[in-house]
Design a protein around this motif. Structure first.
Motif, PDB file in Angstrom:
ATOM      1  N   LEU A 107       0.868  -1.184   0.000  1.00 48.10           N
ATOM      2  CA  LEU A 107       0.000   0.000   0.000  1.00 48.10           C
ATOM      3  C   LEU A 107       0.896   1.223   0.000  1.00 48.10           C
ATOM      4  N   ASP A 108       1.008   1.901  -1.135  1.00 45.83           N
ATOM      5  CA  ASP A 108       1.781   3.138  -1.235  1.00 45.83           C
ATOM      6  C   ASP A 108       0.849   4.251  -0.775  1.00 45.83           C
ATOM      7  N   ALA A 109       0.977   4.640   0.523  1.00 46.96           N
ATOM      8  CA  ALA A 109      -0.037   5.490   1.147  1.00 46.96           C
ATOM      9  C   ALA A 109       0.577   6.632   1.950  1.00 46.96           C
ATOM     10  N   PRO A 110       0.469   7.875   1.465  1.00 55.73           N
ATOM     11  CA  PRO A 110       1.030   9.012   2.192  1.00 55.73           C
ATOM     12  C   PRO A 110       0.447   9.198   3.593  1.00 55.73           C
ATOM     13  N   THR A 111      -0.838   8.894   3.764  1.00 59.26           N
ATOM     14  CA  THR A 111      -1.468   9.065   5.075  1.00 59.26           C
ATOM     15  C   THR A 111      -1.853   7.712   5.672  1.00 59.26           C
ATOM     16  N   LEU A 112      -0.955   6.761   5.575  1.00 61.39           N
ATOM     17  CA  LEU A 112      -1.198   5.396   6.050  1.00 61.39           C
ATOM     18  C   LEU A 112      -1.660   5.381   7.503  1.00 61.39           C
ATOM     19  N   PHE A 113      -0.908   6.050   8.388  1.00 63.34           N
ATOM     20  CA  PHE A 113      -1.242   6.049   9.817  1.00 63.34           C
ATOM     21  C   PHE A 113      -2.473   6.884  10.102  1.00 63.34           C
ATOM     22  N   GLU A 114      -2.525   8.078   9.507  1.00 64.01           N
ATOM     23  CA  GLU A 114      -3.624   8.999   9.780  1.00 64.01           C
ATOM     24  C   GLU A 114      -4.969   8.407   9.358  1.00 64.01           C
ATOM     25  N   ALA A 115      -4.965   7.640   8.268  1.00 61.07           N
ATOM     26  CA  ALA A 115      -6.200   7.033   7.768  1.00 61.07           C
ATOM     27  C   ALA A 115      -6.537   5.725   8.479  1.00 61.07           C
ATOM     28  N   GLY A 116      -5.596   5.235   9.307  1.00 57.42           N
ATOM     29  CA  GLY A 116      -5.807   3.955   9.973  1.00 57.42           C
ATOM     30  C   GLY A 116      -5.532   2.770   9.067  1.00 57.42           C
ATOM     31  N   ALA A 117      -4.950   3.020   7.879  1.00 56.41           N
ATOM     32  CA  ALA A 117      -4.688   1.938   6.929  1.00 56.41           C
ATOM     33  C   ALA A 117      -3.536   1.051   7.371  1.00 56.41           C
ATOM     34  N   ASP A 118      -2.735   1.501   8.344  1.00 55.29           N
ATOM     35  CA  ASP A 118      -1.666   0.640   8.862  1.00 55.29           C
ATOM     36  C   ASP A 118      -2.245  -0.624   9.498  1.00 55.29           C
ATOM     37  N   ARG A 119      -3.509  -0.568   9.922  1.00 53.22           N
ATOM     38  CA  ARG A 119      -4.166  -1.749  10.498  1.00 53.22           C
ATOM     39  C   ARG A 119      -4.366  -2.846   9.445  1.00 53.22           C
ATOM     40  N   LEU A 120      -4.293  -2.478   8.165  1.00 57.48           N
ATOM     41  CA  LEU A 120      -4.446  -3.448   7.084  1.00 57.48           C
ATOM     42  C   LEU A 120      -3.115  -4.118   6.738  1.00 57.48           C
TER      43      LEU A 120
END
Length: 197
Positions: A107-120
């Protein structure tokens, strides 16, 4: 694997190197730039929060104007995130499900933590770079003024924020070498996607 870091640090460059090694890349910027994501209820909520000025004449979202308004304050950024992150997460879950047979999905994600996507993600890698280098990259890449770029940069988290929450960090001030990539994958326990277990 979550791939994140500050704007201009070079996440996309690292993602290309991972793709060349056989990883599946989900570009969250591409996902978030899909106009259909902000249609309907989401667009109405954004307009209610930030005003009619964020809507173009054709009825679509003016992303640049929205960014300038949202990133001008912590309150604005929090409003933007509260409206858009649930919509983005739902789309990302669908994207990941489409690649269920892949060995490594990034997941190339600039707001990985802020969006909660780190849980994925099972592993998280942050890409960092010197602030001056990042500023130049952002201005060239996005056609922004120096002040617009600085506003975006200062709306993001510090190096320590990323370092503390990541399984691995890459310094991309100059470049990330093939050896750097191989070492990262080895440390994270990700066999080369092209190799058998």
């Amino acid at each position: 694997m979550g791939l994140t870091g500050q704007t201009g640090a070079g996440k996309s460059t690292v993602a290309k190197q991972l793709k060349a090694r056989g990883c599946v890349i989900i570009d969250c910027d591409a996902v978030t730039h899909d106009p259909s994501l902000y249609a309907g209820t989401c667009l109405t909520e954004l307009q209610n929060a930030f005003g009619r000025a964020i809507i173009k004449e054709d009825g679509t979202l003016d992303r640049r104007r929205l960014a300038n308004l949202a990133f001008a304050s912590e309150e604005g950024k929090a409003k933007l995130n509260a409206i858009t992150h649930p919509v983005i997460l739902a789309r990302l879950k669908k994207e990941i499900a489409a690649y269920k047979d892949a060995k490594v999905i990034v997941l190339d994600a600039p707001t990985l933590f802020e969006a909660g996507a780190d849980r994925l993600c099972r592993r998280v890698v942050s890409v960092l770079a010197d602030e001056t280098v990042r500023l130049g990259r952002i201005c060239r890449r996005d056609g922004l003024t120096e002040q617009e770029a600085l506003t975006r940069m200062h709306a993001q988290q510090s190096d320590d924020f990323y370092i503390d929450r990541s399984d691995y960090t890459l310094d991309n001030t100059v470049a990330v070498s093939a050896d750097d990539m191989d070492n990262m994958l080895a440390v994270l326990g990700c066999a080369h996607p092209g190799e058998s277990d």
